[in-house]
Design an enzyme around this catalytic site. Sequence first.
Site, PDB file in Angstrom:
ATOM      1  N   GLY A 188       0.802  -1.214   0.000  1.00 16.07           N
ATOM      2  CA  GLY A 188       0.000   0.000   0.000  1.00 16.07           C
ATOM      3  C   GLY A 188       0.836   1.265   0.000  1.00 16.07           C
TER       4      GLY A 188
ATOM      5  N   LEU B 163      -0.349  -0.990   7.406  1.00 17.52           N
ATOM      6  CA  LEU B 163      -0.021  -0.347   6.127  1.00 17.52           C
ATOM      7  C   LEU B 163       1.169   0.604   6.217  1.00 17.52           C
ATOM      8  CD1 LEU B 163      -3.692   0.256   4.973  1.00 17.52           C
ATOM      9  CD2 LEU B 163      -2.092  -1.348   3.940  1.00 17.52           C
TER      10      LEU B 163
ATOM     11  N   CYS C 110      -9.230   0.424   4.565  1.00 15.92           N
ATOM     12  CA  CYS C 110      -8.636   1.416   5.456  1.00 15.92           C
ATOM     13  C   CYS C 110      -9.721   2.061   6.322  1.00 15.92           C
ATOM     14  CB  CYS C 110      -7.947   2.518   4.647  1.00 15.92           C
ATOM     15  SG  CYS C 110      -6.603   1.952   3.611  1.00 15.92           S
TER      16      CYS C 110
ATOM     17  N   GLY D   7      -4.056 -16.707   4.691  1.00 19.64           N
ATOM     18  CA  GLY D   7      -3.481 -18.037   4.616  1.00 19.64           C
ATOM     19  C   GLY D   7      -4.492 -19.101   4.227  1.00 19.64           C
TER      20      GLY D   7
END
Length: 305
Positions: free
Chosen positions: A49, A76, A132, A219
């Site tokens: 990002g 981030l 975000c 994952g």
Amino acid sequence: MSYDERLKVNIAGLELKNPVMTASGTFGSGQEYSALTDLNKLGAVVTKGVASVPWEGNPTPRIAEVYGGMLNAVGLQNPGVEVFCRRDLPFLKQFDTKVIVNVCGHTEEEYTEVVRRLADEPVDALEINISCPNVKEGGIAFGTVPEVAERITRACRDAAKQPVIMKLSPNVTSISDMAKAVEAGGADAVSLINTITGMKIDVARRKFVLANRTGGMSGPAIHPIAVRMVYEAAHAVKIPVIGMGGISSTDDALEFMLAGASAVSVGTANFYHPTITQEIADGMSAYLDRYHIGKITDLIGAVDS
């Protein structure tokens, strides 16, 4: 260097040599992995990002291994768009791969500032991270309210010269509604899923493992959830879908394509298997050979119900 022409895909007018991309936040900006894997063999590198100004990220500890994957609350962290343009972008342009920049921000103005700054840079597409926290809306993520997601999409689309890919959060009631909202806002494509909010507690210390308490789960454990959401999104919109979430093999990637994705992004697996992306691309060629399939695009949405 020769490539398998059968693996070409098109995302909103952007032609990739194969459908395999890197998931933002798991591959740095390419340089970190360049000694370990051949970036020329990737369809695209999706960068970490990039914000309008440097972000320090969250306090440590901010990464924890869990059963079936990992939790991260990195926050981030990034050096800002000016450092990216000066340092990372020239490095990436040395390679025969598309460059997709992930954009983050706390306000609509922060997003559009980055988008405008990148408008005339040699960037092939933008991936807008709407997970975000929106500081003007009390910290709620941009990507959890359809009307807000549509508005930020339209603002980024109006400011951009490159294709705009909206990255969707799975932490919503209806992923289809979110996909339709960003499509209505002018998105050229969607990518999903981002991480699922999770938590881990150290029972011996009776403390949260992450300083942030919660983190994003990624994952193999989230793969079936991601496949379901990609399927739902792909059947809700007409724009291309990029699938991600727990890919650790060629079969995992092909599941997304059969569910309706036009391309895939590989994330957490990069941490423990840094050559996984090019191995998946090679595995796709082998799959086409094994089943006598003409081209990879024949698999998009081809699951037999």
